[in-house]
Design a protein around this motif. Structure first.
Motif, PDB file in Angstrom:
ATOM      1  N   LEU A  61       0.837  -1.190   0.000  1.00 20.13           N
ATOM      2  CA  LEU A  61       0.000   0.000   0.000  1.00 20.13           C
ATOM      3  C   LEU A  61       0.873   1.242   0.000  1.00 20.13           C
ATOM      4  O   LEU A  61       1.870   1.316   0.723  1.00 20.13           O
ATOM      5  N   THR A  96     -11.003  -1.070  12.420  1.00 22.44           N
ATOM      6  CA  THR A  96     -11.289  -2.215  11.566  1.00 22.44           C
ATOM      7  C   THR A  96     -12.692  -2.696  11.895  1.00 22.44           C
ATOM      8  O   THR A  96     -13.058  -2.780  13.062  1.00 22.44           O
ATOM      9  N   ARG A 101     -15.533  -9.750   4.226  1.00 22.24           N
ATOM     10  CA  ARG A 101     -14.397  -8.851   4.048  1.00 22.24           C
ATOM     11  C   ARG A 101     -14.199  -7.997   5.293  1.00 22.24           C
ATOM     12  O   ARG A 101     -15.043  -7.942   6.167  1.00 22.24           O
ATOM     13  N   ARG A 158     -10.872  -1.504   6.639  1.00 16.40           N
ATOM     14  CA  ARG A 158      -9.887  -0.864   7.517  1.00 16.40           C
ATOM     15  C   ARG A 158      -9.735   0.586   7.099  1.00 16.40           C
ATOM     16  O   ARG A 158      -9.528   0.893   5.934  1.00 16.40           O
ATOM     17  N   THR A 183      -9.371   0.678   3.083  1.00 17.16           N
ATOM     18  CA  THR A 183      -8.996  -0.528   2.352  1.00 17.16           C
ATOM     19  C   THR A 183     -10.017  -1.600   2.653  1.00 17.16           C
ATOM     20  O   THR A 183     -10.570  -1.686   3.756  1.00 17.16           O
ATOM     21  N   TRP A 184     -10.285  -2.435   1.647  1.00 11.72           N
ATOM     22  CA  TRP A 184     -11.171  -3.599   1.787  1.00 11.72           C
ATOM     23  C   TRP A 184     -10.298  -4.826   1.642  1.00 11.72           C
ATOM     24  O   TRP A 184      -9.598  -4.984   0.650  1.00 11.72           O
ATOM     25  N   GLU A 185     -10.351  -5.710   2.645  1.00 13.73           N
ATOM     26  CA  GLU A 185      -9.492  -6.889   2.645  1.00 13.73           C
ATOM     27  C   GLU A 185     -10.325  -8.145   2.789  1.00 13.73           C
ATOM     28  O   GLU A 185     -11.354  -8.127   3.445  1.00 13.73           O
ATOM     29  N   HIS A 186      -9.857  -9.222   2.180  1.00 16.78           N
ATOM     30  CA  HIS A 186     -10.489 -10.525   2.327  1.00 16.78           C
ATOM     31  C   HIS A 186      -9.891 -11.210   3.536  1.00 16.78           C
ATOM     32  O   HIS A 186      -8.678 -11.261   3.690  1.00 16.78           O
TER      33      HIS A 186
END
Length: 67
Positions: free
Chosen positions: A25, A40, A47, A50, A63-66
């Motif tokens: 990032l 978070t 998902r 954050r 941010t989108w995280e799996h």
């Protein structure tokens, strides 16, 4: 080895080593790669959302995280 066959120490390579520096990032405002996570939370579809803040300029991004 002779001095003509050794590459100079200050030459940047354009192979996989140089591309590895571009991973991760990066702040779109100042280019810094250091962030602080503000919060978070779980999001739809398993998902994680954050909210991050750049340590250099203070700008925030999501941010989108799996998981």
């Amino acid at each position: 080895m002779s001095p003509t066959t050794d590459p100079p120490a200050n030459v940047q390579h354009s192979g996989p080593v140089a591309q590895a520096d571009k991973r991760g990032l990066e702040c779109r405002y100042c280019g810094c790669k250091h962030f602080r996570v503000i919060y978070t939370r779980p999001a739809w579809g398993g998902r994680l959302l954050r909210r991050r803040e750049c340590r250099n300029c203070g700008k925030r991004l999501t941010t989108w995280e799996h998981a």
